[in-house]
Design a protein around this motif. Structure first.
Motif, PDB file in Angstrom:
ATOM      1  N   MET A 266       1.159  -0.997   0.024  1.00  0.00           N
ATOM      2  CA  MET A 266      -0.067  -0.496  -0.009  1.00  0.00           C
ATOM      3  C   MET A 266       0.983   0.929  -0.028  1.00  0.00           C
ATOM      4  SD  MET A 266      -3.456   1.243  -0.342  1.00  0.00           S
ATOM      5  CE  MET A 266      -4.075  -0.333   0.649  1.00  0.00           C
ATOM      6  N   LEU A 267       0.263   2.307  -0.376  1.00  0.00           N
ATOM      7  CA  LEU A 267       1.356   4.000  -0.352  1.00  0.00           C
ATOM      8  C   LEU A 267       1.757   4.088   1.334  1.00  0.00           C
ATOM      9  CD1 LEU A 267       2.250   6.254  -2.128  1.00  0.00           C
ATOM     10  CD2 LEU A 267      -0.093   7.120  -1.822  1.00  0.00           C
ATOM     11  N   PRO A 286      -7.483  16.966  -8.105  1.00  0.00           N
ATOM     12  CA  PRO A 286      -7.833  17.710  -6.744  1.00  0.00           C
ATOM     13  C   PRO A 286      -9.654  17.027  -6.635  1.00  0.00           C
ATOM     14  CG  PRO A 286      -8.020  18.823  -9.052  1.00  0.00           C
ATOM     15  CD  PRO A 286      -7.034  17.579  -9.477  1.00  0.00           C
ATOM     16  N   ASP A 287      -9.518  16.470  -7.951  1.00  0.00           N
ATOM     17  CA  ASP A 287     -10.956  15.761  -7.279  1.00  0.00           C
ATOM     18  C   ASP A 287     -11.046  14.316  -6.682  1.00  0.00           C
ATOM     19  OD1 ASP A 287     -12.169  17.893  -9.062  1.00  0.00           O
ATOM     20  OD2 ASP A 287     -12.469  16.557 -10.240  1.00  0.00           O
ATOM     21  N   SER A 288      -9.889  14.269  -6.003  1.00  0.00           N
ATOM     22  CA  SER A 288      -9.759  12.920  -5.956  1.00  0.00           C
ATOM     23  C   SER A 288      -8.625  12.177  -4.441  1.00  0.00           C
ATOM     24  CB  SER A 288      -9.036  11.324  -6.712  1.00  0.00           C
ATOM     25  OG  SER A 288      -9.505  11.607  -7.724  1.00  0.00           O
ATOM     26  N   ALA A 289      -8.226  13.981  -4.201  1.00  0.00           N
ATOM     27  CA  ALA A 289      -7.627  14.196  -2.979  1.00  0.00           C
ATOM     28  C   ALA A 289      -8.348  13.689  -1.392  1.00  0.00           C
ATOM     29  CB  ALA A 289      -7.122  15.514  -3.155  1.00  0.00           C
ATOM     30  N   ALA A 290      -9.249  14.204  -1.264  1.00  0.00           N
ATOM     31  CA  ALA A 290      -9.414  13.869  -0.163  1.00  0.00           C
ATOM     32  C   ALA A 290     -10.429  12.687   0.084  1.00  0.00           C
ATOM     33  CB  ALA A 290     -11.354  14.941  -0.216  1.00  0.00           C
ATOM     34  N   ARG A 291     -10.681  11.610  -1.236  1.00  0.00           N
ATOM     35  CA  ARG A 291     -11.140  10.734  -1.079  1.00  0.00           C
ATOM     36  C   ARG A 291      -9.465   9.491  -0.963  1.00  0.00           C
ATOM     37  NH1 ARG A 291     -13.878   6.816  -5.435  1.00  0.00           N
ATOM     38  NH2 ARG A 291     -13.365   4.843  -4.251  1.00  0.00           N
ATOM     39  N   VAL A 292      -8.466  10.208  -1.046  1.00  0.00           N
ATOM     40  CA  VAL A 292      -7.320   9.166  -1.238  1.00  0.00           C
ATOM     41  C   VAL A 292      -6.766   9.762  -0.123  1.00  0.00           C
ATOM     42  CG1 VAL A 292      -5.268   9.495  -2.443  1.00  0.00           C
ATOM     43  CG2 VAL A 292      -6.681   9.769  -4.015  1.00  0.00           C
ATOM     44  N   MET A 293      -6.908  10.802   0.666  1.00  0.00           N
ATOM     45  CA  MET A 293      -6.260  10.988   2.508  1.00  0.00           C
ATOM     46  C   MET A 293      -7.028  10.167   2.780  1.00  0.00           C
ATOM     47  SD  MET A 293      -2.986  12.358   1.086  1.00  0.00           S
ATOM     48  CE  MET A 293      -2.386  11.419   3.094  1.00  0.00           C
ATOM     49  N   ALA A 294      -8.615   9.600   3.094  1.00  0.00           N
ATOM     50  CA  ALA A 294      -9.589   9.534   4.273  1.00  0.00           C
ATOM     51  C   ALA A 294      -9.127   8.110   3.761  1.00  0.00           C
ATOM     52  CB  ALA A 294     -10.391   9.730   3.207  1.00  0.00           C
ATOM     53  N   ARG A 295      -9.138   7.551   2.660  1.00  0.00           N
ATOM     54  CA  ARG A 295      -8.679   5.913   2.937  1.00  0.00           C
ATOM     55  C   ARG A 295      -7.414   5.476   3.122  1.00  0.00           C
ATOM     56  NH1 ARG A 295     -12.613   3.177   2.005  1.00  0.00           N
ATOM     57  NH2 ARG A 295     -13.855   3.067  -0.635  1.00  0.00           N
ATOM     58  N   LEU A 296      -6.423   6.685   3.172  1.00  0.00           N
ATOM     59  CA  LEU A 296      -5.302   6.241   3.701  1.00  0.00           C
ATOM     60  C   LEU A 296      -4.960   7.011   5.615  1.00  0.00           C
ATOM     61  CD1 LEU A 296      -2.645   7.717   0.849  1.00  0.00           C
ATOM     62  CD2 LEU A 296      -2.511   5.167   2.143  1.00  0.00           C
ATOM     63  N   HIS A 300      -4.248   3.056   8.618  1.00  0.00           N
ATOM     64  CA  HIS A 300      -4.041   4.137   9.912  1.00  0.00           C
ATOM     65  C   HIS A 300      -4.129   4.685  11.318  1.00  0.00           C
ATOM     66  CE1 HIS A 300      -0.512   2.652   7.499  1.00  0.00           C
ATOM     67  NE2 HIS A 300      -0.441   3.713   6.084  1.00  0.00           N
ATOM     68  N   GLY A 301      -4.740   4.708  10.820  1.00  0.00           N
ATOM     69  CA  GLY A 301      -5.633   4.984  12.907  1.00  0.00           C
ATOM     70  C   GLY A 301      -5.532   6.584  12.783  1.00  0.00           C
ATOM     71  N   GLY A 302      -6.226   7.005  11.821  1.00  0.00           N
ATOM     72  CA  GLY A 302      -6.418   8.467  11.544  1.00  0.00           C
ATOM     73  C   GLY A 302      -5.274   9.782  10.713  1.00  0.00           C
ATOM     74  N   LYS A 303      -4.240   8.444  11.252  1.00  0.00           N
ATOM     75  CA  LYS A 303      -2.932   9.518  10.477  1.00  0.00           C
ATOM     76  C   LYS A 303      -3.317   8.803   8.655  1.00  0.00           C
ATOM     77  CE  LYS A 303      -0.491   8.606  15.044  1.00  0.00           C
ATOM     78  NZ  LYS A 303       0.660   8.186  15.290  1.00  0.00           N
ATOM     79  N   VAL A 304      -2.143   9.783   8.214  1.00  0.00           N
ATOM     80  CA  VAL A 304      -1.693   9.472   7.518  1.00  0.00           C
ATOM     81  C   VAL A 304      -0.456   8.319   6.994  1.00  0.00           C
ATOM     82  CG1 VAL A 304      -1.971  11.879   5.936  1.00  0.00           C
ATOM     83  CG2 VAL A 304       0.048  11.369   6.629  1.00  0.00           C
ATOM     84  N   LYS A 311       1.834  -4.054  10.035  1.00  0.00           N
ATOM     85  CA  LYS A 311       0.912  -3.100   9.169  1.00  0.00           C
ATOM     86  C   LYS A 311       1.635  -1.896   8.514  1.00  0.00           C
ATOM     87  CE  LYS A 311      -1.417  -4.264  13.998  1.00  0.00           C
ATOM     88  NZ  LYS A 311      -1.072  -2.888  15.137  1.00  0.00           N
ATOM     89  N   ARG A 312       2.962  -1.545   8.309  1.00  0.00           N
ATOM     90  CA  ARG A 312       2.698  -0.500   7.454  1.00  0.00           C
ATOM     91  C   ARG A 312       2.621   0.039   5.857  1.00  0.00           C
ATOM     92  NH1 ARG A 312       9.689   0.108   8.464  1.00  0.00           N
ATOM     93  NH2 ARG A 312      10.038  -1.819   7.720  1.00  0.00           N
ATOM     94  N   MET A 313       2.968  -1.881   5.372  1.00  0.00           N
ATOM     95  CA  MET A 313       2.696  -1.564   4.091  1.00  0.00           C
ATOM     96  C   MET A 313       1.604  -2.195   3.571  1.00  0.00           C
ATOM     97  SD  MET A 313       6.567  -2.407   3.576  1.00  0.00           S
ATOM     98  CE  MET A 313       8.029  -2.681   4.006  1.00  0.00           C
ATOM     99  N   ARG A 314       1.015  -2.464   4.626  1.00  0.00           N
ATOM    100  CA  ARG A 314      -0.373  -2.929   3.943  1.00  0.00           C
ATOM    101  C   ARG A 314      -1.525  -2.449   4.649  1.00  0.00           C
ATOM    102  NH1 ARG A 314      -0.388  -9.129   1.939  1.00  0.00           N
ATOM    103  NH2 ARG A 314       1.911  -8.431   0.198  1.00  0.00           N
ATOM    104  N   GLY A 315      -1.480  -1.639   5.989  1.00  0.00           N
ATOM    105  CA  GLY A 315      -2.694  -0.772   6.388  1.00  0.00           C
ATOM    106  C   GLY A 315      -3.117  -1.610   7.333  1.00  0.00           C
TER     107      GLY A 315
END
Length: 361
Positions: A266-267, A286-296, A300-304, A311-315
């Motif tokens: 995972m990223l 820009p249209d996908s930015a909020a969704r990408v960051m929300a998934r990340l 990761h427990g609310g962190k990016v 857990k770090r490699m795949r979340g």
């Protein structure tokens, strides 16, 4: 999040991934390009790649992490001209007092003495053989390797010692070394991983500006496998909402090209990578930015990003489980889930040097 105050003009950084050269986390002072105040038009000078040299005292880097399948690696270069905006190795440039942004991809460090140091370390009486990984930090087949040839020289050392090696790359220059790798692979001493993040040429050009196009990387897989070199397809990183819809298609394309195994990560956005990535995302998608960051953050427990082992490699969480399940099913469908043969270590034998005393038996 807004743009960096130190962003470089677009024309000056054409073909680069990062938009700024903000200093790393260890520096007390920051640098910024600014206008001199004169109302005179100035020519925009494109940032060029600079290469300095380093004489390494040691080369084999021992790794102690339960998340990776190797315990040692080597790096012929520091920094990487490929310029992948998401590269988790960017923060390593901060240790050099350089920017993980533009400096990481434009101010490179070559290590021309690496082959000789590697030969010396492999000959040490205390050395215990195990596969060496190359390309796990910066790409050994980035563009400057074409003229420097440090990676090829390191491979020649490994072949002479009959030492196992696992290579990870996005660079198609690896085809130049098929002669060495096929020799080693015929004895079970070499395996290659080729990273294909997306099949979308436009997305790849924006996200990985100086990496060969996806179709070209698939062709490299085909050439390597036809030469008898086993290749793992690496779907890394998986980017939520941008590349995850392609997982099944990437695996199908990799299997058709001849890959015999596949993996995914995972990223990851450690340290300075997070603001660089978010800046890039807001500019290009820009249209996908909020969704990408929300998934990340969801993974990761609310962190990016979280650096927690295992857990770090795949979340973790619902989304991460869905990605893992999809990947597993698609890999099975295309025969990419079968166990691979471990690299051999029993053939390791440092070659004799001029002046060495020969054995009587």
């Amino acid at each position: 999040m807004g743009r960096f105050e130190t962003d470089i003009e677009a024309d000056a950084r054409r073909g680069r991934g990062a938009a700024s050269r903000d200093t790393g986390r260890f520096e007390r002072l920051s640098r910024a390009d600014s206008h001199d105040g004169w109302d005179i038009a100035e020519e925009v000078r494109q940032i060029r790649t600079e290469v300095s040299e380093e004489s390494p005292r040691s080369l084999v880097n021992y790794v102690r992490s339960p998340d990776i399948p190797f315990d040692r690696s080597i790096n012929p270069y520091r920094g990487c001209e490929h310029g992948c905006i998401y590269c988790f190795a960017r923060p390593s440039h901060a240790y050099l007092g350089l920017s993980p942004g533009l400096d990481f991809e434009t101010r490179l460090v070559a290590r021309p003495g690496a082959p000789e140091v590697l030969d010396r370390e492999l000959r040490a009486k205390s050395y215990e053989v195990a596969p060496i990984a190359i390309g796990t930090n910066t790409d050994p087949y980035q563009p400057i390797e074409k003229e420097r040839g440090i990676m090829r020289a390191c491979l020649e050392v490994l072949r002479a010692h009959r030492h196992p090696v696992a290579i990870v790359t996005k660079g198609t220059l690896i085809e130049r070394d098929i002669d060495i790798l096929s020799d080693m692979a015929s004895e079970g001493l070499a395996r290659v991983g080729i990273s294909v993040t997306t099949l979308d040429r436009d997305l790849a050009r924006r996200m990985e500006p100086r990496v060969p196009a996806p179709a070209r990387r698939l062709h490299a897989i085909r050439r390597l496998t036809q030469a008898g070199i086993p290749v793992r397809l690496m779907v890394s990183p998986v980017v939520p909402a941008l590349t995850d819809p392609e997982i099944e298609r990437i695996l199908e394309a990799g299997a058709e090209a001849g890959a015999d195994a596949a993996s995914w990560i995972m990223l990851r956005l450690p340290h300075e990578v997070a603001p660089l990535w978010q800046d890039w995302l807001e500019v290009h998608y820009p249209d996908s930015a909020a969704r990408v960051m929300a998934r990340l953050r969801e993974m990761h427990g609310g962190k990016v990003y979280s650096s927690t082992w295992h857990k770090r490699m795949r979340g973790e969480g619902h989304y991460a489980e869905i990605i893992a399940r999809r990947f597993k099913l698609a890999a099975r469908r295309h025969g990419l889930d079968r166990p691979t043969q471990p690299l051999r270590t029993d053939l390791f034998a440092p070659p004799p040097r001029a002046g060495d005393q020969l054995s009587l038996f």
